[in-house]
Design an enzyme around this catalytic site. Structure first.
Site, short mmCIF file in Angstrom:
data_model
loop_
_atom_site.label_atom_id
_atom_site.label_comp_id
_atom_site.label_asym_id
_atom_site.label_seq_id
_atom_site.Cartn_x
_atom_site.Cartn_y
_atom_site.Cartn_z
N TRP A 176 -11.21 -13.47 16.62
CA TRP A 176 -10.79 -14.79 17.11
C TRP A 176 -9.27 -14.92 17.05
O TRP A 176 -8.65 -15.50 17.94
CB TRP A 176 -11.43 -15.90 16.28
CG TRP A 176 -10.98 -17.28 16.65
CD1 TRP A 176 -11.47 -18.07 17.65
CD2 TRP A 176 -9.94 -18.05 16.02
NE1 TRP A 176 -10.80 -19.28 17.68
CE2 TRP A 176 -9.86 -19.29 16.69
CE3 TRP A 176 -9.08 -17.82 14.95
CZ2 TRP A 176 -8.96 -20.29 16.32
CZ3 TRP A 176 -8.18 -18.81 14.59
CH2 TRP A 176 -8.12 -20.03 15.27
N HIS A 177 -8.67 -14.36 16.02
CA HIS A 177 -7.24 -14.52 15.84
C HIS A 177 -6.42 -13.77 16.89
O HIS A 177 -5.31 -14.19 17.21
CB HIS A 177 -6.82 -14.06 14.44
CG HIS A 177 -6.97 -15.11 13.40
ND1 HIS A 177 -8.14 -15.31 12.70
CD2 HIS A 177 -6.11 -16.05 12.94
CE1 HIS A 177 -7.99 -16.31 11.84
NE2 HIS A 177 -6.76 -16.79 11.97
#
Length: 460
Positions: free
Chosen positions: A319-320
């Protein structure tokens, strides 16, 4: 539009505040909500108006899927809604990543799309996935589209969170007394905002300036410079991101809206399990509620619980950012969290200072992965931390050691020895002392606006 900009602080915020509460004072409640949604979308569009249809389309899609799930809870519709959100995020954030890996694996030469990442897409996507899952679980009510739009777009939290649940904000906008100005909340909100702004501009930005420049020239760092860069980046990330969270909470308080806290002195933790309970709390909550617990959490065998932790941190890493360094960063954090749980299960307890040092050194190693341009840079900086042959105190090209030492010591003192902003605000009183602190912090921060920098998490 940046929180740390003249147009926001001197124009957008006061105008939005005045018009919103003026409409409420005339009992034009619906119109005031419409205005706040329009103001929030204007705030969002300030960066690039081309992405306005994207967030509007996403809201309309999720609202109606959520309405359907509220009436008829089917896994098929929930799956459809989640896939729709993940597909939107995946297209903009991960398409080039998959093309690059496809080209590498099959020796192809497919052209990259070079898609710009729409601002805040990672945040409003997660927030709306949570809404769909809660609707499927029967935990939402019949909210109209205006209230839903306000929940998603409320400008203090739109760009970088905190990631909120519908039940935390929609009922607040439906509470009558919150529609009118409470000067105590305005004063408290300004105080919290001033703390966050000063954390970002007076501490976070100077640390980021050096750290980012150093990591952009990673292969040229000496041992001393590698330590300065790595520690600076660990500290800058906290003051940058927690500064934004403080500003969001402060602005929300001015509008009588309680936004959940997102940081609780994470660098005071003694292991990674405790650290992730204190760091980016609403993101950790989302991952726990909708990934970890959905996998079974800690209700299965111990090794299955550890596997669930690793899967959750894999998702967090991906996600990052669309890069293998982010995936490895997530998995490394997962390993450290699993180790903390293993030690707790075995009733092993370290000396307080040893435990803290190992935790903080773990943060340094993981942040090197996070900020480096590639694995080669990350490996060089990590090994250089221990390369005695590259130890020198003269001819340091990238730092003013005295100035950088000052910022590092100050940041460590504030992060480790002082109360955090939420603890400080608990004792707030609208008296001369706190007004003086607010004015000093705001004034000092204003002088930095000419060289204002974006928040580090904008890239996500």
């Amino acid at each position: 539009m940046l929180f740390n900009s003249y147009e926001f602080l001197l124009v957008f915020l006061p105008l939005t505040f005045i018009i919103y509460f003026y409409l409420n004072s005339k009992k034009l409640i619906t119109l005031s909500k419409i205005f706040l949604v329009i103001a929030s979308l204007t705030f969002y569009s300030w960066w690039n108006v081309i992405y306005l249809p994207l967030i509007l389309g996403s809201m309309i899609f999720n609202f109606y899927v959520g309405q359907f799930l509220g009436k008829k809870r089917t896994k098929q519709m929930l799956t459809f809604g989640i896939i729709g959100n993940v597909a939107l995020l995946g297209y903009f954030k991960y398409t080039d990543f998959f093309i690059e890996n496809f080209n590498w694996a099959l020796n192809k030469d497919v052209e990259l799309l070079h898609l710009a990442l729409p601002l805040a897409i990672s945040y409003f996507t997660f927030q709306q996935i949570a809404f769909l899952v809660d609707s499927y679980r029967g935990e939402t009510k019949e909210y109209n589209f205006l209230n839903y739009a306000l929940f998603i777009t409320f400008f203090p939290q739109l760009l970088m969170g905190p990631i909120m649940h519908h039940k935390e904000i929609i009922p607040q906008f439906q509470t009558k007394w919150k529609s009118f100005i409470k000067w105590e909340n305005v004063a408290l909100g300004l105080f919290i905002f001033a703390i966050g702004l000063s954390k970002k501009t007076l501490i976070g930005d100077p640390l980021t300036d050096y750290a980012q420049y150093a990591f952009d020239n990673a292969q040229k760092l000496s041992m001393v410079e590698a330590w300065y860069a790595s520690v600076s980046y660990v500290l800058s990330y906290y003051f940058d991101l927690s500064g934004y969270a403080d500003m969001a909470i402060g602005i929300g308080k001015m509008f009588n809206i309680d936004i959940p806290k997102n940081f609780n002195s994470p660098y005071k933790a003694r292991n990674f399990a405790d650290y992730w309970k204190r760091w980016h709390i609403t993101l950790s909550r989302f991952l726990s509620d909708y990934i970890y617990k959905s996998l079974g959490g800690n209700k299965s065998l111990v090794w299955v619980m550890y596997l669930n932790i690793m899967i959750t941190f894999f998702v967090s890493g991906f996600w990052h950012g669309a890069g293998w360094n982010f995936v490895v960063w997530g998995l490394l954090n997962g390993i450290f969290v699993v180790m903390a749980h293993m030690m707790k299960k075995a009733n092993l307890e370290m000396n307080f200072y040893v435990a803290w040092f190992l935790m903080f050194f773990g943060l340094i190693l993981t942040r090197i992965l996070f900020v480096s341009n590639d694995f080669a840079d990350a490996w060089y900086v990590t090994t250089t931390l221990f390369d005695i042959s590259n130890l020198r105190f003269e001819n340091l090209f990238y730092i003013d050691p005295y100035l950088q030492s000052f910022y590092i010591v100050l940041a460590l003192y504030l992060a480790l020895a002082c109360k955090n902003s939420m603890e400080i605000s608990e004792n707030f009183k609208p008296n001369f002392k706190y007004i003086f602190y607010t004015v000093i912090l705001l004034t000092a921060s204003l002088f930095t606006f000419s060289s204002a920098k974006e928040f580090l998490y904008f890239q996500f």
